[in-house]
Scaffold this active site. Structure first.
Site, short mmCIF file in Angstrom:
data_model
loop_
_atom_site.label_atom_id
_atom_site.label_comp_id
_atom_site.label_asym_id
_atom_site.label_seq_id
_atom_site.Cartn_x
_atom_site.Cartn_y
_atom_site.Cartn_z
N CYS A 62 0.81 -1.22 0.00
CA CYS A 62 0.00 0.00 0.00
C CYS A 62 0.84 1.27 0.00
O CYS A 62 0.36 2.33 -0.39
CB CYS A 62 -0.94 0.01 1.20
SG CYS A 62 -2.12 -1.33 1.12
N ASN A 116 -9.94 -0.50 -1.35
CA ASN A 116 -8.48 -0.36 -1.27
C ASN A 116 -7.84 -1.03 -2.49
O ASN A 116 -7.92 -2.25 -2.64
CB ASN A 116 -8.00 -1.03 0.03
CG ASN A 116 -6.51 -0.90 0.26
OD1 ASN A 116 -5.76 -0.51 -0.63
ND2 ASN A 116 -6.08 -1.22 1.47
N HIS A 119 -3.51 7.24 1.47
CA HIS A 119 -3.84 5.90 0.99
C HIS A 119 -5.28 5.57 1.38
O HIS A 119 -5.74 5.95 2.46
CB HIS A 119 -2.86 4.90 1.62
CG HIS A 119 -3.25 3.48 1.40
ND1 HIS A 119 -3.50 2.99 0.14
CD2 HIS A 119 -3.48 2.45 2.26
CE1 HIS A 119 -3.85 1.72 0.24
NE2 HIS A 119 -3.84 1.37 1.52
N1 ACO Z 1 -18.93 -8.20 8.04
C1 ACO Z 1 -19.50 -8.40 9.23
N2 ACO Z 1 -18.80 -8.72 10.34
C2 ACO Z 1 -17.47 -8.84 10.19
C3 ACO Z 1 -16.83 -8.65 8.98
C4 ACO Z 1 -17.59 -8.32 7.86
N3 ACO Z 1 -17.07 -8.09 6.65
N4 ACO Z 1 -15.50 -8.82 9.17
C5 ACO Z 1 -15.32 -9.13 10.45
N5 ACO Z 1 -16.53 -9.15 11.08
C6 ACO Z 1 -16.79 -9.43 12.47
C7 ACO Z 1 -15.71 -10.30 13.10
O1 ACO Z 1 -15.96 -11.65 12.91
C8 ACO Z 1 -15.80 -9.91 14.56
O2 ACO Z 1 -16.90 -10.54 15.12
P1 ACO Z 1 -16.86 -11.02 16.66
O3 ACO Z 1 -16.70 -9.77 17.47
O4 ACO Z 1 -18.15 -11.72 16.85
O5 ACO Z 1 -15.65 -11.93 16.77
C9 ACO Z 1 -16.10 -8.43 14.44
O6 ACO Z 1 -16.75 -8.20 13.19
C10 ACO Z 1 -14.80 -7.65 14.43
O7 ACO Z 1 -15.10 -6.45 14.79
P2 ACO Z 1 -13.96 -5.47 15.12
O8 ACO Z 1 -12.66 -6.22 15.28
O9 ACO Z 1 -14.41 -4.57 16.20
O10 ACO Z 1 -13.84 -4.71 13.77
P3 ACO Z 1 -13.03 -3.41 13.59
O11 ACO Z 1 -13.80 -2.24 14.03
O12 ACO Z 1 -11.62 -3.57 14.08
O13 ACO Z 1 -12.95 -3.35 12.01
C11 ACO Z 1 -11.52 -3.73 10.17
C12 ACO Z 1 -12.31 -4.36 11.32
C13 ACO Z 1 -12.48 -3.04 9.22
C14 ACO Z 1 -10.79 -4.85 9.44
C15 ACO Z 1 -10.53 -2.71 10.74
O14 ACO Z 1 -9.79 -3.28 11.79
C16 ACO Z 1 -9.63 -2.16 9.71
O15 ACO Z 1 -10.04 -1.51 8.76
N6 ACO Z 1 -8.30 -2.34 9.89
C17 ACO Z 1 -7.36 -1.88 8.95
C18 ACO Z 1 -7.18 -2.90 7.91
C19 ACO Z 1 -6.72 -2.36 6.60
O16 ACO Z 1 -7.04 -1.27 6.23
N7 ACO Z 1 -6.01 -3.16 5.87
C20 ACO Z 1 -5.65 -2.79 4.54
C21 ACO Z 1 -4.26 -2.98 4.22
S1 ACO Z 1 -3.18 -2.01 5.16
C22 ACO Z 1 -3.57 -0.53 4.79
O17 ACO Z 1 -3.90 -0.33 3.66
C23 ACO Z 1 -3.54 0.51 5.81
#
Ligand code: ACO
Length: 332
Positions: free
Chosen positions: A114, A289, A259
């Site tokens: 990224c 992304n 990004h």
């Molecule tokens: N739909 C519904 N529920 C989901 C999904 C989905 N697509 N994905 C995960 N869940 C559930 C999980 O199973 C979990 O359930 P549980 O609590 O019963 O175990 C729960 O949602 C997870 O919730 P959180 O961990 O609170 O989610 P969070 O608010 O952290 O959001 C996310 C998750 C969107 C992945 C976030 O952490 C994020 O965006 N992180 C950055 C990741 C990123 O951007 N990566 C890209 C590459 S690096 C970069 O470009 C910066």
């Protein structure tokens, strides 16, 4: 000589995949995706229509047309993608061929995920300032949709990514008004397994097993919260660092192109630096992304919409797998 941004271009596949479309193939919902990431839809390639190379070619031609350049006026290509057309050679040489160069211009492939665009721009800037090249084409083109787990098991990653390409042409310029002022780059390999795609790996022989259970390491894996926290911290730090290098302050910045991973990440970075949200443009709502392509795509849209004007002080900033991150401060 300084490095000036001459033009940009972009391409996304026609197929729009909304959050509601994803609800039909995995347990997720529009509200969860929008609330957590800001993403409403993304583009996915249709097999046989778009390739990493074809998308890169269209985005590059658009950048060439906008700069009124013939392809042979380009001295160098820098290409980046996570998942490429071939394992080797890199897509840069394929692009050299598809753009119809009559010269044997060099093509460098980089793999910095990224933050690849910031890394690529810094290389282009260094070559231009050294006098080695005058006009450099930088392209990020990414197809994620064919390598993500589109089931409930992979939903934390698969809802975030999209396919697309962005290109930018930079040139040597004696003009002091438009130039790259400072770039900072960083990496921290202890984050390498926090966000990664482990296979196919050179450590496996054969690299891909053709019998037995499907190897889940052929899908990307991510600890989302850790990525989130590091992205906010590191992108904020990187902007402060380019400001410090140039004796400017975040208050002086006219526009930020960050990004496009997550709307909340970008908003928190701006809040940390007390930069108003009006001074940025986001495309992740429409495209998700697209890794290295996000910055040229978003920059291109912001310029076309008149949000960035010549003379503006613009910060580009990115964070990604590796971890790698960086920022560039430039006078557009
Ligand atoms: N739909 C519904 N529920 C989901 C999904 C989905 N697509 N994905 C995960 N869940 C559930 C999980 O199973 C979990 O359930 P549980 O609590 O019963 O175990 C729960 O949602 C997870 O919730 P959180 O961990 O609170 O989610 P969070 O608010 O952290 O959001 C996310 C998750 C969107 C992945 C976030 O952490 C994020 O965006 N992180 C950055 C990741 C990123 O951007 N990566 C890209 C590459 S690096 C970069 O470009 C910066």
């Amino acid at each position: 000589m300084n490095t000036k941004i001459l033009s940009s271009g972009m391409y996304v596949p026609n197929q729009v995949v909304t959050n509601f479309d994803l609800e039909k193939i995995m347990e997720t919902n529009d509200e969860w995706i929008q609330q957590r990431s800001g993403i409403k839809e993304r583009r996915w390639v249709e097999p046989g229509i778009d390739t990493t190379l074809s998308m890169a070619t269209v985005a590059s031609k658009q950048a060439l047309d906008r700069a009124h350049l013939n392809v042979d006026e380009i001295d160098m290509i820098i290409f980046g993608a996570l998942v490429t057309d071939y394992v080797f050679p890199g897509t840069g040489v394929l692009l050299q061929e598809s753009l119809g160069f009559s010269k044997t211009v060099p093509a460098l492939d980089i793999r910095n995920q990224c933050s690849g665009f910031i890394y690529a721009l810094s290389v282009a800037d260094a070559w231009i300032r050294s006098g080695m090249y005058k006009k450099i084409l930088i392209v990020g083109s990414e197809i994620h949709s064919t390598s993500i787990d589109k089931t409930t098991r992979g939903r934390d990653i698969s809802v975030l990514f999209g396919d697309g390409a962005g290109a930018m042409i930079v040139e040597a310029c004696a003009d002091e008004k438009s130039k790259i002022l400072s770039t900072v780059l960083h990496s921290e390999g202890k984050g390498s397994s926090v966000l990664c795609l482990k296979k196919p790996s050179s450590n496996d022989s054969p690299r891909i097993q053709i019998s037995g259970d499907f190897d889940l390491e052929l899908y990307p894996q991510m600890e989302g919260r850790l990525v989130f926290k590091n992205a906010v911290t590191r992108m904020s730090e990187a902007i402060l660092e380019v400001c410090s290098n140039t004796n400017t302050s975040p208050d002086d910045i006219d526009f930020v192109i960050a990004h496009q991973a997550n709307l909340r990440i970008n908003q928190m970075v701006l809040d940390n630096l007390k930069i108003p949200h009006s001074k940025t443009h986001n495309t992740l709502q429409k495209y998700g992304n697209t890794t290295m392509a996000t910055i040229p795509i978003t920059f291109d849209e912001a310029v076309l919409e008149g949000k960035i004007q010549r003379g503006d002080l613009v910060a580009l900033v990115a964070f990604g797998a590796g971890f790698t991150w960086g920022a560039t401060l430039l006078r557009y």
